[in-house]
Design a protein around this motif. Structure first.
Motif, short mmCIF file in Angstrom:
data_model
loop_
_atom_site.label_atom_id
_atom_site.label_comp_id
_atom_site.label_asym_id
_atom_site.label_seq_id
_atom_site.Cartn_x
_atom_site.Cartn_y
_atom_site.Cartn_z
N PHE A 2 0.79 -1.07 0.11
CA PHE A 2 -0.02 0.00 -0.13
C PHE A 2 0.70 1.34 0.04
O PHE A 2 0.61 2.19 -0.80
CB PHE A 2 -0.76 0.17 1.29
N SER A 3 2.04 1.27 0.63
CA SER A 3 2.69 2.26 0.91
C SER A 3 3.46 2.64 -0.61
O SER A 3 3.56 3.81 -0.93
CB SER A 3 3.65 2.28 1.95
N SER A 4 4.02 1.49 -1.16
CA SER A 4 4.65 1.77 -2.47
C SER A 4 3.49 2.23 -3.59
O SER A 4 4.11 2.94 -4.14
CB SER A 4 5.11 0.46 -2.96
N CYS A 5 2.56 2.11 -3.52
CA CYS A 5 1.41 2.44 -4.46
C CYS A 5 1.11 3.89 -4.19
O CYS A 5 1.22 4.76 -4.93
CB CYS A 5 -0.07 1.72 -4.20
N GLU A 6 1.23 4.23 -2.86
CA GLU A 6 0.92 5.84 -2.34
C GLU A 6 1.98 6.54 -2.88
O GLU A 6 1.80 7.69 -3.11
CB GLU A 6 0.82 5.87 -0.83
N LEU A 7 3.19 5.87 -3.00
CA LEU A 7 4.34 6.75 -3.54
C LEU A 7 4.40 7.28 -4.88
O LEU A 7 4.86 8.29 -5.29
CB LEU A 7 5.71 5.90 -3.39
N VAL A 8 3.65 6.47 -5.88
CA VAL A 8 3.70 6.90 -7.29
C VAL A 8 2.16 7.43 -7.47
O VAL A 8 2.07 7.73 -8.81
CB VAL A 8 3.85 5.51 -8.00
N GLU A 9 1.44 7.48 -6.42
CA GLU A 9 0.08 8.04 -6.74
C GLU A 9 0.20 9.68 -7.23
O GLU A 9 0.73 10.27 -6.49
CB GLU A 9 -0.88 7.95 -5.78
N VAL A 10 -0.36 9.97 -8.47
CA VAL A 10 -0.47 11.21 -8.82
C VAL A 10 -1.97 11.72 -8.66
O VAL A 10 -2.65 11.03 -9.64
CB VAL A 10 0.28 11.32 -10.14
N GLU A 11 -2.22 12.98 -8.52
CA GLU A 11 -3.58 13.40 -8.21
C GLU A 11 -3.55 14.88 -9.07
O GLU A 11 -2.85 15.71 -8.97
CB GLU A 11 -4.20 13.65 -6.87
N ASN A 12 -4.41 15.12 -9.88
CA ASN A 12 -4.65 16.26 -10.60
C ASN A 12 -6.20 17.03 -9.80
O ASN A 12 -6.90 16.51 -10.07
CB ASN A 12 -5.00 16.00 -12.25
N PRO A 13 -5.71 17.99 -9.46
CA PRO A 13 -6.66 18.71 -8.50
C PRO A 13 -7.95 19.19 -9.51
O PRO A 13 -9.03 19.22 -8.89
CB PRO A 13 -6.04 19.92 -7.92
N ASN A 14 -7.51 19.35 -10.68
CA ASN A 14 -8.55 19.81 -11.69
C ASN A 14 -9.66 18.79 -12.06
O ASN A 14 -10.59 19.05 -12.57
CB ASN A 14 -8.06 20.23 -13.12
N LEU A 15 -9.35 17.30 -11.66
CA LEU A 15 -10.00 16.25 -11.99
C LEU A 15 -10.88 16.07 -10.84
O LEU A 15 -11.73 15.12 -10.93
CB LEU A 15 -9.26 15.08 -12.48
N ILE A 16 -10.74 16.55 -9.76
CA ILE A 16 -11.73 16.19 -8.49
C ILE A 16 -13.07 16.76 -8.83
O ILE A 16 -13.27 17.81 -9.30
CB ILE A 16 -11.08 16.75 -7.36
N GLU A 17 -14.09 16.00 -8.40
CA GLU A 17 -15.54 16.24 -8.73
C GLU A 17 -15.93 17.61 -8.42
O GLU A 17 -16.48 18.47 -9.16
CB GLU A 17 -16.22 15.26 -8.24
N ASP A 18 -15.43 18.02 -7.19
CA ASP A 18 -15.89 19.24 -6.56
C ASP A 18 -15.36 20.52 -7.12
O ASP A 18 -15.87 21.50 -7.36
CB ASP A 18 -15.74 19.31 -4.78
N ARG A 19 -14.24 20.17 -7.68
CA ARG A 19 -13.28 21.33 -8.45
C ARG A 19 -13.90 21.32 -9.92
O ARG A 19 -13.75 22.43 -10.50
CB ARG A 19 -11.84 20.96 -8.35
N PHE A 20 -14.43 20.18 -10.47
CA PHE A 20 -14.68 20.01 -12.04
C PHE A 20 -15.91 20.99 -12.13
O PHE A 20 -16.15 21.61 -12.98
CB PHE A 20 -14.47 18.96 -12.38
N ILE A 21 -16.92 20.40 -11.36
CA ILE A 21 -18.36 20.58 -11.45
C ILE A 21 -18.35 22.36 -11.24
O ILE A 21 -18.11 22.85 -10.10
CB ILE A 21 -19.25 20.02 -10.75
N GLY A 22 -19.17 23.03 -12.15
CA GLY A 22 -19.38 24.63 -11.88
C GLY A 22 -18.23 25.32 -12.46
O GLY A 22 -18.18 26.43 -12.56
N ALA A 23 -17.00 24.54 -12.78
CA ALA A 23 -15.91 25.49 -13.23
C ALA A 23 -16.05 25.83 -14.71
O ALA A 23 -16.96 25.41 -15.44
CB ALA A 23 -14.49 24.50 -13.39
N PRO A 24 -15.45 26.92 -15.04
CA PRO A 24 -15.69 27.53 -16.42
C PRO A 24 -15.51 26.29 -17.64
O PRO A 24 -14.59 25.74 -17.48
CB PRO A 24 -14.61 28.71 -16.53
#
Length: 222
Positions: A2-24
């Protein structure tokens, strides 16, 4: 692990649902994604239904060999992939209708009409290809008749929103297809006759060899 997977996890903040919905331009971006899924769904349907038909002999391709017999098993991964492609189109259309478009002040009635038509098409494919399919995520299996009735309601709503004559005719053509399967031959004939107003009517999905989506049947034929 689990820890090794977390080391390579990449999150794009623009793809988070709360960030995307309502965005221009969120509606524009979502529509591009749904159109891509429409192309992928049509590609999968075409690939496997052509193999089941007598139109092609499946030789030297990576596609299902048993479909050519034809042998279609509920546990076949290709069948599962086909169902998943249809459901993905249905769910992406519904998500756009329920969440993305209402939250975007710049969304348009034409975008709503297009999503309604895509969702209706997913219902039509469910009815034409399977004895039963869920109509919502994690829902119970419903009959082809129920899928067709849902499609008819969605197409009527989409047709009222479209402005271009050809877009309205595409809805009419799909309604003829639905009524044919529902057993209403007279209604199907009337709608099909209306479509002849434009004998060159054509509604297309798009593919791209460089940036995708790809069309598997093209590679198989090659």
């Amino acid at each position: 692990l689990f820890s090794s997977c977390e080391l390579v996890e990449v999150e794009n903040p623009n793809l988070i649902e709360d960030r995307f919905i309502g965005a221009p331009q969120s509606s524009i971006e979502w529509m591009d994604g749904v159109r891509r899924q429409m192309s992928l769904s049509v590609g999968s349907i075409t690939e496997f239904t052509e193999l089941v038909s007598d139109n092609y002999f499946n030789n030297y391709t990576g596609s299902s060999k048993v479909f050519d017999i034809p042998q279609i098993n509920y546990f076949d991964q290709d069948v599962a992939n086909l169902q998943a492609s249809i459901h993905r189109l249905m769910e992406m259309s519904e998500f756009g209708l329920a969440k993305v478009l209402p939250a975007d002040a710049q969304s348009t009635p034409l975008q709503k009409a297009e999503l309604l038509m895509y969702k209706a098409y997913a219902h039509i494919l469910s009815a034409e290809l399977f004895k039963g399919m869920p109509a919502v995520a994690l829902g119970t299996v419903v009959s082809p008749t129920e899928h067709l009735r849902s499609a008819l309601g969605l197409l009527n709503e989409a047709q009222a929103l479209y402005r271009a004559a050809d877009d309205k005719l595409v809805c009419t053509l799909l309604k003829a297809r639905v009524n044919y399967h529902l057993g209403d031959a007279e209604k199907a004939r009337q709608e099909a006759t209306l479509v002849l107003q434009n004998p060159t009517l054509l509604s297309q999905v798009k593919y791209c060899t460089t940036s995708g989506p790809s069309y598997n049947l093209q590679g198989n034929i090659y």
